[in-house]
Scaffold this active site. Sequence first.
Site, short mmCIF file in Angstrom:
data_model
loop_
_atom_site.label_atom_id
_atom_site.label_comp_id
_atom_site.label_asym_id
_atom_site.label_seq_id
_atom_site.Cartn_x
_atom_site.Cartn_y
_atom_site.Cartn_z
CB SER A 144 38.95 55.70 28.74
OG SER A 144 39.26 56.79 29.55
CG HIS A 165 39.04 59.79 24.59
ND1 HIS A 165 40.08 59.06 24.10
CD2 HIS A 165 39.09 59.67 25.93
CE1 HIS A 165 40.74 58.49 25.11
NE2 HIS A 165 40.14 58.85 26.24
CD GLU A 177 41.17 58.99 20.52
OE1 GLU A 177 40.51 58.59 21.49
OE2 GLU A 177 42.00 58.27 19.93
CG ASN A 215 42.44 54.93 25.55
OD1 ASN A 215 43.55 55.47 25.69
ND2 ASN A 215 41.37 55.35 26.19
C1 LIG Z 1 50.90 49.49 33.80
C2 LIG Z 1 49.80 49.01 34.69
C3 LIG Z 1 48.61 48.48 33.89
C4 LIG Z 1 47.54 49.50 33.67
C5 LIG Z 1 46.40 49.00 32.85
C6 LIG Z 1 46.12 49.99 31.75
C7 LIG Z 1 44.78 49.85 31.11
C8 LIG Z 1 44.13 51.20 30.77
C9 LIG Z 1 45.09 52.22 30.18
C10 LIG Z 1 44.39 53.29 29.35
C11 LIG Z 1 44.23 54.63 30.08
C12 LIG Z 1 43.55 55.60 29.14
C13 LIG Z 1 43.26 56.92 29.79
C14 LIG Z 1 42.66 57.93 28.81
O1 LIG Z 1 41.49 57.47 28.22
C15 LIG Z 1 43.61 58.38 27.71
C16 LIG Z 1 44.70 59.25 28.23
O2 LIG Z 1 44.55 60.35 28.69
S1 LIG Z 1 46.23 58.48 28.22
C17 LIG Z 1 47.30 59.69 28.94
C18 LIG Z 1 47.86 60.62 27.90
N1 LIG Z 1 48.83 61.51 28.51
C19 LIG Z 1 50.15 61.22 28.56
O3 LIG Z 1 50.62 60.26 27.99
C20 LIG Z 1 50.98 62.19 29.38
C21 LIG Z 1 52.45 61.90 29.21
N2 LIG Z 1 53.20 62.88 30.02
C22 LIG Z 1 53.51 64.12 29.53
O4 LIG Z 1 53.16 64.52 28.45
C23 LIG Z 1 54.31 65.02 30.46
O5 LIG Z 1 54.94 64.21 31.44
C24 LIG Z 1 53.44 66.10 31.19
C25 LIG Z 1 52.28 65.45 31.89
C26 LIG Z 1 52.95 67.11 30.17
C27 LIG Z 1 54.30 66.82 32.24
O6 LIG Z 1 55.34 67.48 31.57
P1 LIG Z 1 56.85 67.22 32.02
O7 LIG Z 1 57.73 68.09 31.21
O8 LIG Z 1 57.05 65.77 31.97
O9 LIG Z 1 56.98 67.65 33.52
P2 LIG Z 1 56.47 68.84 34.38
O10 LIG Z 1 55.42 68.28 35.30
O11 LIG Z 1 57.68 69.51 34.95
O12 LIG Z 1 55.74 69.95 33.47
C28 LIG Z 1 56.50 70.84 32.65
C29 LIG Z 1 55.67 72.09 32.43
O13 LIG Z 1 54.47 71.74 31.72
C30 LIG Z 1 53.39 72.53 32.25
N3 LIG Z 1 52.41 71.64 32.85
C31 LIG Z 1 52.57 70.33 33.17
N4 LIG Z 1 51.43 69.82 33.67
C32 LIG Z 1 50.54 70.85 33.70
C33 LIG Z 1 49.17 70.97 34.10
N5 LIG Z 1 48.48 69.92 34.56
N6 LIG Z 1 48.56 72.17 33.97
C34 LIG Z 1 49.24 73.23 33.50
N7 LIG Z 1 50.53 73.20 33.09
C35 LIG Z 1 51.16 72.01 33.19
C36 LIG Z 1 53.96 73.46 33.30
O14 LIG Z 1 54.32 74.67 32.71
C37 LIG Z 1 55.19 72.68 33.72
O15 LIG Z 1 56.18 73.56 34.23
P3 LIG Z 1 56.19 73.85 35.82
O16 LIG Z 1 54.83 74.39 36.17
O17 LIG Z 1 56.44 72.52 36.49
O18 LIG Z 1 57.27 74.84 36.02
N1 LIG Z 2 41.97 59.77 33.97
C1 LIG Z 2 42.34 59.88 32.68
O1 LIG Z 2 43.54 59.96 32.34
C2 LIG Z 2 41.27 59.93 31.62
C3 LIG Z 2 41.59 60.38 30.34
C4 LIG Z 2 40.59 60.44 29.36
C5 LIG Z 2 39.29 60.05 29.66
N2 LIG Z 2 39.00 59.63 30.92
C6 LIG Z 2 37.60 59.29 31.22
O2 LIG Z 2 37.00 60.43 31.86
C7 LIG Z 2 36.02 60.00 32.82
C8 LIG Z 2 36.39 60.55 34.18
O3 LIG Z 2 37.67 60.08 34.52
P1 LIG Z 2 38.52 60.84 35.66
O4 LIG Z 2 39.89 60.28 35.62
O5 LIG Z 2 38.31 62.30 35.53
O6 LIG Z 2 37.79 60.31 36.98
P2 LIG Z 2 37.80 60.95 38.45
O7 LIG Z 2 37.51 59.83 39.37
O8 LIG Z 2 39.01 61.79 38.64
O9 LIG Z 2 36.56 61.97 38.39
C9 LIG Z 2 35.24 61.52 38.26
C10 LIG Z 2 34.39 62.60 38.92
O10 LIG Z 2 33.03 62.34 38.60
C11 LIG Z 2 32.27 62.62 39.77
N3 LIG Z 2 30.99 61.91 39.64
C12 LIG Z 2 30.79 60.58 39.68
N4 LIG Z 2 29.47 60.30 39.49
C13 LIG Z 2 28.86 61.51 39.32
C14 LIG Z 2 27.52 61.91 39.07
N5 LIG Z 2 26.55 61.02 38.98
N6 LIG Z 2 27.25 63.23 38.92
C15 LIG Z 2 28.24 64.15 39.01
N7 LIG Z 2 29.54 63.84 39.24
C16 LIG Z 2 29.83 62.53 39.40
C17 LIG Z 2 33.14 62.15 40.93
O11 LIG Z 2 32.73 62.78 42.14
C18 LIG Z 2 34.51 62.61 40.45
O12 LIG Z 2 34.80 63.93 40.89
C19 LIG Z 2 36.00 58.47 32.73
O13 LIG Z 2 34.99 58.09 31.83
C20 LIG Z 2 37.38 58.15 32.16
O14 LIG Z 2 37.40 56.91 31.46
C21 LIG Z 2 39.94 59.55 31.92
#
Ligand SMILES: CCCCCCCCCCCCC[C@H](O)CC(=O)SCCNC(=O)CCNC(=O)[C@H](O)C(C)(C)COP(=O)(O)OP(=O)(O)OC[C@H]1O[C@@H](n2cnc3c(N)ncnc32)[C@H](O)[C@@H]1OP(=O)(O)O
Ligand SMILES: NC(=O)c1ccc[n+]([C@@H]2O[C@H](COP(=O)([O-])OP(=O)(O)OC[C@H]3O[C@@H](n4cnc5c(N)ncnc54)[C@H](O)[C@@H]3O)[C@@H](O)[C@H]2O)c1
Length: 310
Positions: A144, A165, A177, A215
Site C-alpha cells: 500500500s 496494487h 494500480e 492512497n
Molecule cells: C480512520 C482511522 C485512521 C486510519 C488511518 C488510515 C491510514 C491508512 C489508510 C490507507 C489504507 C489503504 C489500504 C489499501 O492500500 C487500499 C485499499 O484497498 S482502500 C479500500 C478500497 N475499498 C473501498 O473503499 C471499499 C468501499 N466499500 C464498498 O465498495 C462496498 O461497501 C463493498 C465492500 C463492495 C460492499 O458492498 P455493499 O453493497 O456496501 O454491501 P454488501 O456487503 O451487502 O455487498 C453487496 C453485494 O456485493 C457482493 N460482494 C460484496 N463483498 C463481496 C466479496 N468480498 N466477495 C464477493 N462478493 C462480494 C455480494 O454480491 C454482495 O451481496 P450479498 O452476497 O451480501 O447478497
Molecule cells: N488490507 C487492505 O485493504 C489492503 C489493500 C491493498 C493492499 N494491501 C497490502 O497488501 C499486503 C497484505 O495486506 P493484508 O491486508 O492482506 O494483510 P493480512 O494481514 O490480512 O495478510 C498478510 C498475510 O501474509 C502472511 N505472511 C506474512 N509473512 C509471510 C511470509 N514471510 N511468507 C508467507 N506469508 C506471510 C500472513 O500469515 C497473512 O496471512 C500489505 O502490503 C498491505 O499494505 C492491503
Amino acid sequence: MSLPFRTFVRNFSTSGLKKNAIKNVTIIGGGLMGAGIAQVAASTGHSVVMVDQNTDILNKSKANIEKSLQRVVKKKYAEDPKAGEAFLSQVLGNLALETDAATSVKKADLVIEAIVENLKIKQELFKNLDMAAPASTIFASNTSSIPIKEIAVATERADRFGGLHYFNPVPMMKLLEVIRIPQTSDETFDKLLAFGKAMGKVTVNCKDTPGFIVNRLLVPYMMEAVRMVERGEATPKDVDTAMKLGAGYPMGPFELTDYVGLDTCKFIIDGWHEKYPDHPLFAPSPLLNKYVAEGKLGNKVGEGFYKSKK
Ligand SMILES: CCCCCCCCCCCCC[C@H](O)CC(=O)SCCNC(=O)CCNC(=O)[C@H](O)C(C)(C)COP(=O)(O)OP(=O)(O)OC[C@H]1O[C@@H](n2cnc3c(N)ncnc32)[C@H](O)[C@@H]1OP(=O)(O)O
Ligand SMILES: NC(=O)c1ccc[n+]([C@@H]2O[C@H](COP(=O)([O-])OP(=O)(O)OC[C@H]3O[C@@H](n4cnc5c(N)ncnc54)[C@H](O)[C@@H]3O)[C@@H](O)[C@H]2O)c1
C-alpha cells in the site's frame, strides 16, 4: 511503437492467445488481499499457487475464498445453479496451496507478494524468491505504501519488478494500480498491464511515489478523520454517516479502517512517519495505536472501531 511483423507473429500462438501471456501466478500471503487476488486470478483462468506460513492459515484463506465465491455465484448464476457449481469447481481447480515459497515459484510467470506491510520482511522474502524463481519470472508487490524500488533492491531482477496494487475487496474493486520503477523493462510493464486486464481490472499507470494515486489521497482524508475524533469534534459513527450520506462514499473512514485492518493502517502510518518524521500528517494516531494495542484490528478479528456484523 509498433512491433516488427516477425515479432508480432512470434508473440501469438496458433490458438491466437498471446504466447507469452502470464498464466502461472504465485501469490505469497493468503490474507485479506492475497486470498482476494488468488480468487480473482483463478476465476479468470490463471493457474494459481497461494502461499502462506502454515496449512491452518491456508485452509482459512481457502475457506474465505469459497465464501466469497459463493456470493459471486449466487449473483452471477442465480438462473443456472449447475453452471454456478461448474464455475466454482473450475476456479478451485485452478488454485493450489503451498507453505514452501521456494517450491511455489518454480514454474511461476508472475509472483505477487501480499504479506505483512513491513519492508524488511518483504525484502527478505524477495531475496529468497530471487534465488528460487526462473530468470523469466516477474516479481510484483501489492504494498500500500512502501516504495517498490526499496523492495526491488533486494533482488537482481529490478528490470522484471513492478507493483500491482489491488483494492479491497479484490473481487469487487475494479481498479488496479500498476507501478513501474525506472529499471522496469517495457516488456515487464506491458505484461503487468495485460495481466491486470486479463483479471478484469481497469488499470492505471503509476509512478513509484508515496501512496501511488489512491492512497496519496486516501491517507490524508482518513488521518484527518481520526484527528477529528481525537479532538472531540465528532464520533466515528457520525463521521462515517456524514461521509456516506454527504459525500456518497459506500463506507465511512472508520468502517473502511475496520475493513482494511487497523494493523495494516498502523504499519502504513508508522512507515511514513519514520520516513517523513516532520510531516504532521503522518504523526502517529494515539486512538489508532490504542485500538491496535488492544488487539482490535478490525473485521478480520471481529472488532475494530466497531464490532463486526458478520
Ligand atoms: C480512520 C482511522 C485512521 C486510519 C488511518 C488510515 C491510514 C491508512 C489508510 C490507507 C489504507 C489503504 C489500504 C489499501 O492500500 C487500499 C485499499 O484497498 S482502500 C479500500 C478500497 N475499498 C473501498 O473503499 C471499499 C468501499 N466499500 C464498498 O465498495 C462496498 O461497501 C463493498 C465492500 C463492495 C460492499 O458492498 P455493499 O453493497 O456496501 O454491501 P454488501 O456487503 O451487502 O455487498 C453487496 C453485494 O456485493 C457482493 N460482494 C460484496 N463483498 C463481496 C466479496 N468480498 N466477495 C464477493 N462478493 C462480494 C455480494 O454480491 C454482495 O451481496 P450479498 O452476497 O451480501 O447478497
Ligand atoms: N488490507 C487492505 O485493504 C489492503 C489493500 C491493498 C493492499 N494491501 C497490502 O497488501 C499486503 C497484505 O495486506 P493484508 O491486508 O492482506 O494483510 P493480512 O494481514 O490480512 O495478510 C498478510 C498475510 O501474509 C502472511 N505472511 C506474512 N509473512 C509471510 C511470509 N514471510 N511468507 C508467507 N506469508 C506471510 C500472513 O500469515 C497473512 O496471512 C500489505 O502490503 C498491505 O499494505 C492491503
